[in-house]
Write a protein that holds these residues in place. Structure first.
Motif, short mmCIF file in Angstrom:
data_model
loop_
_atom_site.label_atom_id
_atom_site.label_comp_id
_atom_site.label_asym_id
_atom_site.label_seq_id
_atom_site.Cartn_x
_atom_site.Cartn_y
_atom_site.Cartn_z
N LEU A 9 0.83 -1.21 0.00
CA LEU A 9 0.00 0.00 0.00
C LEU A 9 0.86 1.26 0.00
CD1 LEU A 9 -2.80 -1.07 2.50
CD2 LEU A 9 -2.96 -0.94 0.02
N THR A 10 1.84 1.33 0.89
CA THR A 10 2.69 2.51 0.95
C THR A 10 3.55 2.67 -0.30
OG1 THR A 10 4.35 1.22 2.16
CG2 THR A 10 2.74 2.47 3.45
N TYR A 11 4.00 1.55 -0.86
CA TYR A 11 4.84 1.65 -2.06
C TYR A 11 4.03 2.13 -3.26
CZ TYR A 11 8.28 0.35 -5.59
OH TYR A 11 9.16 0.38 -6.62
N ASP A 12 2.78 1.70 -3.37
CA ASP A 12 1.93 2.17 -4.46
C ASP A 12 1.70 3.67 -4.36
OD1 ASP A 12 1.76 -0.27 -5.65
OD2 ASP A 12 -0.14 -0.83 -4.70
N VAL A 13 1.50 4.17 -3.15
CA VAL A 13 1.30 5.61 -2.97
C VAL A 13 2.54 6.37 -3.41
CG1 VAL A 13 0.95 7.42 -1.27
CG2 VAL A 13 -0.40 5.32 -1.14
N LYS A 14 3.71 5.91 -3.03
CA LYS A 14 4.94 6.58 -3.44
C LYS A 14 5.13 6.52 -4.96
CE LYS A 14 7.70 4.34 -0.68
NZ LYS A 14 8.96 3.92 -0.02
N ARG A 15 4.77 5.41 -5.55
CA ARG A 15 4.91 5.29 -7.00
C ARG A 15 3.95 6.22 -7.71
NH1 ARG A 15 4.47 -0.55 -9.71
NH2 ARG A 15 6.43 -0.78 -8.58
N TRP A 16 2.69 6.27 -7.25
CA TRP A 16 1.74 7.19 -7.88
C TRP A 16 2.20 8.63 -7.76
CZ3 TRP A 16 -2.73 4.45 -4.90
CH2 TRP A 16 -3.00 3.22 -5.52
N LYS A 17 2.72 8.99 -6.60
CA LYS A 17 3.20 10.35 -6.40
C LYS A 17 4.35 10.67 -7.35
CE LYS A 17 5.21 13.39 -2.88
NZ LYS A 17 5.68 13.47 -1.46
N TYR A 32 3.05 11.09 -10.91
CA TYR A 32 2.33 12.34 -11.06
C TYR A 32 3.31 13.50 -11.17
CZ TYR A 32 -0.60 16.36 -9.97
OH TYR A 32 -1.24 17.57 -10.01
N LYS A 79 -0.50 7.67 -15.40
CA LYS A 79 -0.84 6.26 -15.38
C LYS A 79 -0.14 5.46 -16.48
CE LYS A 79 -5.43 7.25 -13.51
NZ LYS A 79 -6.88 7.15 -13.72
#
Length: 531
Positions: free
Chosen positions: A53-61, A64, A82
């Motif tokens: 979960l935390t890694y996906d947030v960092k990747r999305w950030k 972006y 995306k």
């Protein structure tokens, strides 16, 4: 009193002189990797879920921010975040096609895949070991292009590659950049026959080449002497000489052009070494058969049912540990080390289908660069003597690359682990043959030499091309030692046809897969054709 304090509070502050100092901003680290902890399925479930979960947030950030900073995508950064943003992980956790080996064979395969199917979600990853690449044929061969083979499939593959290399500047051009230069030097190849048996074999091969559209001349002894008066043909009966689509290229320049084109198409290159393979786990299969009295056969049956799902790769970084990379298809294009990669998958170390190895071994080859000012450099062909001595013009000057194609007996006596150069081999074995064939070589001097590894198929000296019969998603493309870069270019195209259309449509090379080794059927090339 209360009002006066209020007025004082509303008074503007006096203008202070601006101080000059350095303003620091956060740098866009395009080469910043995420060396994250990887959790295998079933390993520490709570930490694995939280990390995901935390890694996906960092990747999305990160995606972006990269899309927002891109001038071409600033209008809608969320949409562009995306897709079309390269991940900067140390290694990808997932890819569609994983190619082991970044030489000409591996890079050509990646090129034809992305040239055929340019979907951004279809990831093609190339894993290469720079320590081994610098000693391989791709980096150090003289890059010969010829169609004078006896096997029709090899003739067709070389014709295709010759046409591609003729227009390589157009095929490998990137946007508005100048077309790449592969330093193509047109020169005809000559092969000689000294005995009636060799002459008959050469004539049959010449007929096959003519039927496939090759422009090659068949000369008698008198015609050879008239065409090349500076050469000695006293011991020769007949010879062939290429008239078109033959020459020499700079393999390093070609590889650089293909790699740059691949990167522009989205191919990812990673430096690392493959340490092992990942397999599907067959839970309960051995136990079930054991209860039925299967015993040792139960373990063999479980091994037969395994499927390769990826590899463990150790990145070339200090302190980095091996990481799993899962994929659907694996291409073993490791050149001289293709047999070693196959043994990691258990090929050649088991029973049944696993008992047959992939017989690709690294074999030492030595090339000498000589300077011969008395040799007519513009008229001399790239010839191969019947005893295995070859001579190739290095450029349009008076420098030549010479060497010897060893016999199997000579190859067995060579220490292939030692890449040191024995200059006495040139003066004792190569130079006398050159002088007897071209007397002007008697003033030649050695100016350079190097040793390299060729990927030699010790079974029948011809390439292995195709999938393994047990691990159908593991493809082997190696053994091109004596056939040059033209086979690598064509084989990349054939592999793209194989995975997208399900069959080889340009040239059918099905007979060069592992079946011939399992049945003991050798595909021999009678001519000595070192390139």
């Amino acid at each position: 009193m209360r009002a006066s304090r209020h007025l004082i509070r509303l008074q503007p502050l006096p203008q202070l002189p601006r101080s000059r100092h350095i303003h620091a901003t956060t740098l866009c680290a395009w080469e910043k990797y995420d060396n994250e902890r990887h959790f295998e399925p079933g390993e520490d479930v709570l930490k694995r879920v939280w990390h995901g979960l935390t890694y996906d947030v960092k990747r999305w950030k990160r995606r972006y921010q990269q899309a927002r900073d891109d001038a071409f995508k600033r209008n809608n950064p969320i949409a562009f975040a995306k897709r079309d943003i390269l991940d900067h992980e140390l290694l990808p956790h997932r890819t569609e096609v994983l190619i082991i080996g970044g030489g000409l064979t591996g890079s050509s395969t990646a090129y034809w895949i992305k040239e055929r199917f340019r979907d951004e979600d279809f990831k093609v990853t190339v894993v290469e070991s720079p320590d081994k690449l610098e000693h391989s044929r791709t980096m150090l061969s003289n890059g010969a292009i010829t169609q004078q083979f006896s096997i029709p499939e090899f003739i067709d593959m070389s014709l295709f590659s010759a046409e591609f290399l003729r227009h390589a500047g157009e095929h490998l051009k990137i946007l508005d950049n100048d077309p790449p230069d592969i330093n193509l030097l047109p020169v005809g190849f000559m092969y000689l026959a000294r005995t009636p048996e060799e002459a008959e074999t050469m004539r049959e091969n010449w007929r096959t080449q003519i039927e496939r559209g090759v422009k090659v001349a068949y000369y008698t002894k008198s015609e050879l002497a008239a065409r090349f008066p500076f050469m000695n043909f006293d011991d020769v009966i007949v010879g062939t000489y290429g008239l078109e689509n033959e020459g020499l290229i700079d393999t390093w320049q070609l590889l650089s052009a293909i790699r740059e084109k691949n990167i522009s198409l989205g191919v990812q290159y990673f430096k690392g070494a493959v340490e092992s393979f990942l397999f599907d786990r067959i839970v309960g299969a051995p136990e079930v058969h054991s209860r039925l009295g299967g015993g040792r056969d139960a373990d063999l049956d479980a091994l037969q049912k395994r499927r390769i799902r990826g590899v463990n790769v150790r990145p070339q970084m200090v302190g980095a540990s091996a990481r799993p990379v899962r994929t659907n298809m694996i291409v073993n294009a490791a050149g001289p080390w293709a047999g070693e990669i196959a043994r990691m998958a258990g090929i050649g170390q088991g029973e049944g289908l696993l008992a047959v190895p992939i017989p690709i071994e690294p074999r030492k080859r030595v090339n000498f660069v000589i300077h011969a000012p008395d040799v007519p450099s513009f008229d001399i062909p790239a010839f191969t003597d019947p005893n295995g001595i070859f001579c190739r013009p290095q450029d349009a000057g008076s420098n030549f690359i010479v060497g010897k194609i060893p016999t199997r007996a000579d190859d067995a006596k060579t220490d292939h682990t030692n890449l040191s150069i024995d200059y006495d081999d040139f003066y004792n074995n190569i130079w006398p043959v050159l002088v007897s064939r071209v007397p002007a070589f008697k003033t030649a001097k050695v100016i350079n030499a190097w040793a390299m590894y060729n990927d030699v198929n010790t079974f029948d000296d011809t390439p292995i091309m195709g999938e393994h019969l047990l691990f159908t998603n593991l493809y082997t493309m190696a053994g091109f030692a004596n056939y040059g870069p033209q086979m690598s270019i064509a084989m990349g195209r054939l592999f793209a046809e194989r995975i997208f259309e399900g069959a080889y449509t340009t040239v059918n090379v099905r007979k060069f897969d592992m079946r011939r080794i399992m049945h003991g059927n050798k595909v021999a090339e009678p001519l000595k054709c070192a390139v």
